[in-house]
Structures are given as C-alpha cells and as structure tokens.
Write a protein that holds these residues in place. Structure first.
Motif, PDB file in Angstrom:
ATOM      1  N   UNK A   1     -23.207  24.913  52.476  1.00  0.00           N
ATOM      2  CA  UNK A   1     -24.599  24.952  51.487  1.00  0.00           C
ATOM      3  C   UNK A   1     -24.840  23.724  50.783  1.00  0.00           C
ATOM      4  N   UNK A   2     -26.338  24.601  50.159  1.00  0.00           N
ATOM      5  CA  UNK A   2     -27.003  22.775  49.746  1.00  0.00           C
ATOM      6  C   UNK A   2     -27.270  23.985  47.926  1.00  0.00           C
ATOM      7  N   UNK A   3     -26.397  23.665  47.263  1.00  0.00           N
ATOM      8  CA  UNK A   3     -26.485  23.727  45.619  1.00  0.00           C
ATOM      9  C   UNK A   3     -26.906  23.171  44.696  1.00  0.00           C
ATOM     10  N   UNK A  42     -34.876  23.807  47.893  1.00  0.00           N
ATOM     11  CA  UNK A  42     -34.423  22.621  48.952  1.00  0.00           C
ATOM     12  C   UNK A  42     -33.186  23.388  48.625  1.00  0.00           C
ATOM     13  N   UNK A  43     -32.434  24.273  47.852  1.00  0.00           N
ATOM     14  CA  UNK A  43     -31.419  25.365  47.817  1.00  0.00           C
ATOM     15  C   UNK A  43     -30.996  26.335  48.286  1.00  0.00           C
ATOM     16  N   UNK A  44     -29.684  26.849  48.394  1.00  0.00           N
ATOM     17  CA  UNK A  44     -29.500  27.747  48.898  1.00  0.00           C
ATOM     18  C   UNK A  44     -28.621  29.042  47.998  1.00  0.00           C
ATOM     19  N   UNK A  45     -28.255  27.977  46.896  1.00  0.00           N
ATOM     20  CA  UNK A  45     -27.557  28.988  45.524  1.00  0.00           C
ATOM     21  C   UNK A  45     -27.546  28.078  44.791  1.00  0.00           C
ATOM     22  N   UNK A  46     -28.214  28.696  43.427  1.00  0.00           N
ATOM     23  CA  UNK A  46     -27.821  28.068  41.654  1.00  0.00           C
ATOM     24  C   UNK A  46     -27.151  28.155  40.575  1.00  0.00           C
ATOM     25  N   UNK A  47     -26.111  27.271  40.246  1.00  0.00           N
ATOM     26  CA  UNK A  47     -25.016  27.386  39.735  1.00  0.00           C
ATOM     27  C   UNK A  47     -25.343  27.284  37.891  1.00  0.00           C
ATOM     28  N   UNK A  48     -26.261  28.834  37.062  1.00  0.00           N
ATOM     29  CA  UNK A  48     -27.429  27.629  36.069  1.00  0.00           C
ATOM     30  C   UNK A  48     -26.472  27.822  34.909  1.00  0.00           C
ATOM     31  N   UNK A  96     -20.877  33.867  35.048  1.00  0.00           N
ATOM     32  CA  UNK A  96     -19.250  33.610  34.418  1.00  0.00           C
ATOM     33  C   UNK A  96     -18.969  32.843  33.694  1.00  0.00           C
ATOM     34  N   UNK A  97     -18.281  32.891  32.576  1.00  0.00           N
ATOM     35  CA  UNK A  97     -18.036  32.226  31.329  1.00  0.00           C
ATOM     36  C   UNK A  97     -17.364  31.025  31.496  1.00  0.00           C
ATOM     37  N   UNK A  98     -17.952  30.011  30.683  1.00  0.00           N
ATOM     38  CA  UNK A  98     -16.510  29.056  30.579  1.00  0.00           C
ATOM     39  C   UNK A  98     -15.323  28.834  29.636  1.00  0.00           C
ATOM     40  N   UNK A  99     -14.333  28.323  30.279  1.00  0.00           N
ATOM     41  CA  UNK A  99     -13.675  27.506  31.145  1.00  0.00           C
ATOM     42  C   UNK A  99     -13.440  28.373  32.162  1.00  0.00           C
ATOM     43  N   UNK A 100     -13.789  28.652  33.512  1.00  0.00           N
ATOM     44  CA  UNK A 100     -13.647  29.256  34.978  1.00  0.00           C
ATOM     45  C   UNK A 100     -12.629  28.279  35.711  1.00  0.00           C
ATOM     46  N   UNK A 101     -11.574  29.115  35.705  1.00  0.00           N
ATOM     47  CA  UNK A 101     -11.131  28.575  37.584  1.00  0.00           C
ATOM     48  C   UNK A 101     -11.800  28.381  38.191  1.00  0.00           C
ATOM     49  N   UNK A 102     -11.160  26.896  38.493  1.00  0.00           N
ATOM     50  CA  UNK A 102     -11.944  26.437  39.636  1.00  0.00           C
ATOM     51  C   UNK A 102     -11.871  27.625  41.325  1.00  0.00           C
ATOM     52  N   UNK A 103     -10.921  27.973  41.275  1.00  0.00           N
ATOM     53  CA  UNK A 103     -10.435  28.814  42.980  1.00  0.00           C
ATOM     54  C   UNK A 103     -11.225  30.036  42.104  1.00  0.00           C
ATOM     55  N   UNK A 104     -11.225  30.565  40.968  1.00  0.00           N
ATOM     56  CA  UNK A 104     -12.282  32.149  40.428  1.00  0.00           C
ATOM     57  C   UNK A 104     -13.799  31.221  40.907  1.00  0.00           C
ATOM     58  N   UNK A 105     -14.158  30.836  40.864  1.00  0.00           N
ATOM     59  CA  UNK A 105     -15.694  30.381  40.873  1.00  0.00           C
ATOM     60  C   UNK A 105     -15.991  29.699  42.576  1.00  0.00           C
ATOM     61  N   UNK A 106     -15.190  29.448  43.200  1.00  0.00           N
ATOM     62  CA  UNK A 106     -15.805  28.957  44.489  1.00  0.00           C
ATOM     63  C   UNK A 106     -15.599  30.534  45.286  1.00  0.00           C
ATOM     64  N   UNK A 107     -14.888  31.275  45.075  1.00  0.00           N
ATOM     65  CA  UNK A 107     -14.346  33.266  45.800  1.00  0.00           C
ATOM     66  C   UNK A 107     -15.522  33.606  45.396  1.00  0.00           C
ATOM     67  N   UNK A 108     -16.074  33.218  43.841  1.00  0.00           N
ATOM     68  CA  UNK A 108     -17.937  34.179  43.556  1.00  0.00           C
ATOM     69  C   UNK A 108     -18.721  33.878  44.491  1.00  0.00           C
ATOM     70  N   UNK A 109     -18.467  32.317  44.453  1.00  0.00           N
ATOM     71  CA  UNK A 109     -20.112  32.256  44.988  1.00  0.00           C
ATOM     72  C   UNK A 109     -19.927  31.906  46.755  1.00  0.00           C
ATOM     73  N   UNK A 110     -17.938  32.327  47.175  1.00  0.00           N
ATOM     74  CA  UNK A 110     -18.572  32.999  48.848  1.00  0.00           C
ATOM     75  C   UNK A 110     -18.812  33.894  48.760  1.00  0.00           C
ATOM     76  N   UNK A 111     -18.551  35.137  47.681  1.00  0.00           N
ATOM     77  CA  UNK A 111     -18.640  36.538  47.708  1.00  0.00           C
ATOM     78  C   UNK A 111     -20.597  37.060  47.428  1.00  0.00           C
ATOM     79  N   UNK A 112     -20.994  36.213  46.704  1.00  0.00           N
ATOM     80  CA  UNK A 112     -22.550  35.904  46.883  1.00  0.00           C
ATOM     81  C   UNK A 112     -22.752  36.029  47.797  1.00  0.00           C
ATOM     82  N   UNK A 113     -22.287  34.323  48.328  1.00  0.00           N
ATOM     83  CA  UNK A 113     -23.444  34.436  49.482  1.00  0.00           C
ATOM     84  C   UNK A 113     -22.990  35.488  50.862  1.00  0.00           C
ATOM     85  N   UNK A 114     -21.910  36.416  51.221  1.00  0.00           N
ATOM     86  CA  UNK A 114     -22.144  37.110  52.138  1.00  0.00           C
ATOM     87  C   UNK A 114     -22.769  37.832  52.069  1.00  0.00           C
TER      88      UNK A 114
END
Length: 224
Positions: A1-3, A42-48, A96-114
């Motif tokens: 995915x293009x982020x 040119x991107x699929x998802x934005x982390x802002x 998501x509020x920093x600091x965020x666990x990276x595993x949770x961030x990846x899971x949230x990205x997957x959920x949004x993508x699904x």
C-alpha cells in the motif's frame, strides 16, 4: 500500500517509515500540510499529524475532504476530546494519540483498509445509475435520455461520471476539479462551468443536476 505520512518530527517519521516498510508499505513522508494536497492522489492512506509547522492538521483534513475520500488515520499528541471529536467529524477514519504502540497502529491501518475495500466492492456492484429517464452506464461510458443515446465529450462524461457515481450526494467543485482535471486553478474552474453548461444542454433535463450554491453539485436526488 502507498502511504502518505505527514509528520514534522524527523525521529518519529524515520521510525514510522521503517516499520511500515518492514510490513510491506511504501511510505512518502512530508513535513508540511500543503504537501498533503500535492501528493494525496498517489497515495492510498494518509497518516496525519495535527501539529504541522505551516498549518493545523485539522485544516489540512478539512481541505483534503473537499477533494478526496482517501483513508485518513490521525496520529497526533493532541488527545483532548474536542480535537478527537473534530477530527472524526471532519472525516478521519481513525484517530490515535501518541505515543502509540506500533502493533496497534498497524492493526488500525489494516482495519481501515478492510473497511474501505468492503465499501469499494459494494460500490462497484452499481455501475449503471438511473435518475428518472436518464441512464448512465459508467462502464460502457454511455448515456441515454428517454431511451435515446446522448453523445457527450470525454470531459463531459468524466464530470457526469463523478456526479452519477455519488448520486444523491453533494459533490464540491474542488472535488470535481481534482478528480477530472487534477487541478483547481481559476482557469480550469471556468472550464468546468463551460462543460457543465454544454452537458446540461445536451441532456435537456434541468432537474437532473442541482447546483448547490457556494459548494458544488448533486446528481438526481434521494427520490430518483
């Protein structure tokens, strides 16, 4: 995915880019809010991040939503309830509020993508749009009015396709310009008016396209 990653902190950005790369994502990092509007197509998802140096991230989100429905995950230190509520109401898919666990961030990205993929599948089922006696076949690029085919130019059909693909929903001028021309300059904006006038004359159904003053246009209505 293009982020697309909008983050002004070099250390945070580097860590995120590395983690996302390790999980198969290609990431473009930008520092300024204005760059989001330059590269979003040119991107699929934005982390802002909301604390950008040139403008508030919520203003970036508002401007982005005028031209794009791309997935957006807000990733910020701003955790007050007002900011969270505003972010979600302005169209963020997650917050998501920093600091965020990276595993949770990846899971949230997957959920949004699904969720986005599921909506895309549902949207792709409807490829012929009807409003009264007007039929727009988005795949065949064909328009019929009262059973008779109407010839539209490529640009006219592109404009109609954007509107018909969101039948019953208001579409901003900026979104039309972005999707059809990839530009929102004054010159292109005037060209949109010319094409709309010509298209309306060919369709001969003044009620088909509603002008929403100060915002944009709507194809058909809830009762079409």
């Amino acid at each position: 995915m293009q982020i697309l990653l909008a983050e002004d902190d070099d250390g945070v950005a580097a860590a995120l880019v590395e983690v996302l790369y390790d999980h198969g994502h290609v990431t473009r990092r930008v520092r300024y809010g204005r760059d989001v509007l330059t590269y979003h197509r040119s991107s699929d998802l934005l982390l802002l991040d909301l604390g950008l140096p040139d403008t508030d991230g919520l203003d970036v989100l508002r401007a982005l939503r005028a031209v794009s429905d791309m997935s957006v995950v807000v990733l910020t230190a701003r955790g007050d309830e007002r900011s969270v509520v505003r972010g979600l109401r302005l169209g963020a898919d997650d917050y998501l509020v920093k600091p965020v666990r990276l595993a949770e961030l990846l899971a949230r990205i997957d959920a949004v993508t699904r969720r986005r993929a599921a909506r895309s599948v549902a949207d792709s089922v409807v490829r012929t749009v009807r409003a009264g006696d007007v039929e727009v076949d988005l795949d065949a690029r064909r328009v019929r009015v009262g059973g008779a085919e109407v010839e539209l130019t490529a640009k006219e059909f592109a404009i109609l396709a954007v509107l018909a693909g969101r039948a019953g929903t208001a579409v901003s001028r900026e979104q039309l310009l972005d999707e059809v021309w990839g530009d929102a300059s004054h010159t292109v904006s005037r060209s949109l008016d010319v094409h709309l006038t010509q298209m309306r004359a060919k369709l001969r159904r003044p009620e088909l396209l509603t002008t929403i003053r100060g915002f944009g246009y709507r194809f058909g209505d809830d009762g079409s």
